[in-house]
Each structure stands twice: as C-alpha cells, then as structure tokens.
Design an enzyme around this catalytic site. Structure first.
Site, PDB file in Angstrom:
ATOM      1  N   ASP A 198       0.812  -1.209   0.000  1.00 52.69           N
ATOM      2  CA  ASP A 198       0.000   0.000   0.000  1.00 52.69           C
ATOM      3  C   ASP A 198       0.848   1.263   0.000  1.00 52.69           C
ATOM      4  OD1 ASP A 198      -2.461  -1.147  -0.132  1.00 52.69           O
ATOM      5  OD2 ASP A 198      -2.967  -0.888   1.976  1.00 52.69           O
ATOM      6  N   TYR A 240       7.472 -10.191   5.975  1.00 58.03           N
ATOM      7  CA  TYR A 240       7.298  -8.767   6.238  1.00 58.03           C
ATOM      8  C   TYR A 240       8.007  -8.392   7.525  1.00 58.03           C
ATOM      9  CZ  TYR A 240       3.935  -8.225   2.490  1.00 58.03           C
ATOM     10  OH  TYR A 240       3.352  -8.177   1.252  1.00 58.03           O
TER      11      TYR A 240
END
Length: 310
Positions: free
Chosen positions: A60, A124
């Site tokens: 994002d 991540y």
C-alpha cells in the site's frame, strides 16, 4: 522471423513514501505506483510487445520493500539476442526516473513461470522505536518506523502473543472489513517473531541512550489485506500493556474484527516487504532458471496470495 520472447524474474526495492503503492495507477494525479515507473523504464528497452511487470506482492501507499518481485516478458527485434539478466538489471536502473526505486537482480525464467502464484512465502518486517515521538525522531527515520513515546515494551509478552498467531488459523479477526471480502481468511503463519534491533545509524548521538528499535517479522505464503499491520498493532498493544497475550488468542478465535480492546492499524511507514521466496532459487543472477534441472513449481489455487497484510 520474430525473435523469441524471454521471460524474467526481477527483484526490486523501493522506499514507498512517495508512491500510491506498488501497483500501477491508471490515471496518475498526485502519486504514481512503483509499477508505473518500472514499466516506463522498460519502454526504453524497445521490446516488440509492451512490457508488463506482473507484481508478486502488493504493498500500500507508504509501505516499503527491501525486496519485491515480478515477472516480465521481453521480445527484442529480430536478430537481437535476449538480454542477459545482468544487462537487463543495469538497463532498467539506468532508465528508472525515480531515485527511490532500484532493481536488485534478474533471472531468466521458464515461459510458464508466474511471480505471484509460485512464490512459496513472503516475509514482512515492521520496525518500531520506543522512547520518542515522531516529531523528535531523526528526519531520516520518520518515514521508516513507528515511533512510540513509551520507554519500554514488554517484549516477553509480545513474543508469547506472537506464538498464538503462528500456525494455520482463520484470521477473520485480522481482516479488513471494507476490502477483498472474498478472500479466504484461513492462512498459515509460518513465523511470527519480536526482538531488539540495532539502533538506526541515523540516530543522533545524544538520542542513542534513550531510543530502542524493535523488529517484528511475519512469514506466510499469503496474507489478508492489512493483516500484518493489524497483527502488529495487537502485538504493540500487548507490549504497552493495553492488551494481554490471552486476549490476542481470544481475538483470533472469535473471528470478529471488532472483538477485544480497540486496536488501531499500525501506520504504513513502519512496514517493509522484506523478501519473497521461491523454491530452488539459490543460484547467482547470471544463471538461467530455465536451463537448470527442473524444480517443483506447483501452484496452489486454493491459497493464491491475493494481498499482503498491508
């Protein structure tokens, strides 16, 4: 006679602050996607057919990548041999128009290879710093971590809560209610870890004693939309004492995003896509994947990695 099409697997990195995300924006206004700039650079390679970057992992706006990946096809003019992986890497970097994007390396790949479907896992990394506020943090780190005023975190409790998240679960409670409601909420979290990190090299000497950096990592084949940022927010809440490990466990079991204490989504700027993993990819970038002994690249339609937990 047309020259053959060559498929490549390309790894790239970026600081996401200036971008709307990694995916291309069809009609850019204020921000563009990283994909827009990668494909703009690829236009300079003069492929017969337009070059499209098929991104493996969505990120994002404001989210960074130490390593993302994509596959792309290039068909050169007749009589021109395919680019070597090293030449392709250099050429893309030369033509990139933004300093916050860099192509790391490239590999030749089989014609049926798919960067998204054949990734075996994604990792991540979320960076947290305690002992300061955003306005007192070094200007070089403000867009690269989540600054907390608290001086300490209960890391042992965070690690206990992280263990509750590991394994195969229905992560409905960590799913965004407003997007991708069709996604299968059952995911296998291979690893969830919390630990101290080195002090940022950008930290001013007078701040080094009071600041502590922390790394939170998650590894899975796929994540729900904003799942990583929701899980991070829960673990930080545990560290701050506003949530307990048992409440994280109960929240997971409830399958209800509204259950338990109110938990915010961790801010985007602390999140990094650290790596994308592929089975059998353990050789140098100058080698051709399609010339090596075959490796198992089976796709799992039931666990398609639609979106990272961004």
């Amino acid at each position: 006679m047309d020259s053959p099409r060559a498929r490549y697997l390309v790894f790239f990195q970026y600081v996401g602050t200036a971008f709307s995300g990694v995916m291309a924006v069809k009609q850019p206004m204020h921000k563009v996607g990283v994909q827009n700039l990668l494909e703009s650079a690829a236009e300079r390679l003069k492929s017969i057919t337009p070059v499209k970057f098929n991104i493996s992992s969505r990120t994002d706006s404001g989210v960074h990548a130490l390593e993302n990946s994509a596959h792309l096809d290039i068909q050169r003019l007749p009589g021109r041999p395919p680019f070597s992986p090293d030449i392709l890497t250099s050429a893309l970097n030369i033509h990139l128009e933004h300093p916050d994007i860099r192509v790391i390396r490239a590999f030749r790949a089989p014609d049926d290879f798919h960067a998204r479907f054949e990734a075996t896992s994604r990792t991540y990394l979320y960076r947290v710093v305690t002992g300061c506020s955003l306005d007192t943090l070094s200007v070089f780190d403000r867009n690269l971590c989540w600054a907390l005023r608290a001086e300490h975190l209960n890391v042992a409790a965070m690690q206990e809560a992280a263990q509750h998240l590991q394994g195969t679960h229905d992560f409905q409670a960590f799913k965004s209610e407003s997007k991708n409601n069709w996604q299968n909420p059952v995911k296998t979290l291979i690893r969830a870890s919390v630990g101290p990190a080195p002090v940022s090299p950008f930290t001013h000497p007078q701040d080094k004693r009071k600041l502590q950096f922390w790394d939170i990592e998650f590894e899975s084949k796929s994540f729900l939309y904003k799942q990583v940022r929701r899980m991070t927010a829960c673990l930080v809440a545990v560290g701050l004492g506003t949530m307990t490990p048992s409440q994280v466990k109960e929240k997971l079991r409830s399958r209800d995003p509204q259950s338990g204490p109110a938990v915010l989504i961790a801010p985007a700027q602390g999140l990094f896509l650290k790596s994308v993993h592929y089975e059998g990819l353990d050789w140098g970038p100058g080698e051709d994947w399609y010339n090596r002994p075959s490796v198992s690249r089976g796709r799992s339609p039931g666990d398609v990695p639609e979106g990272p937990g961004l």
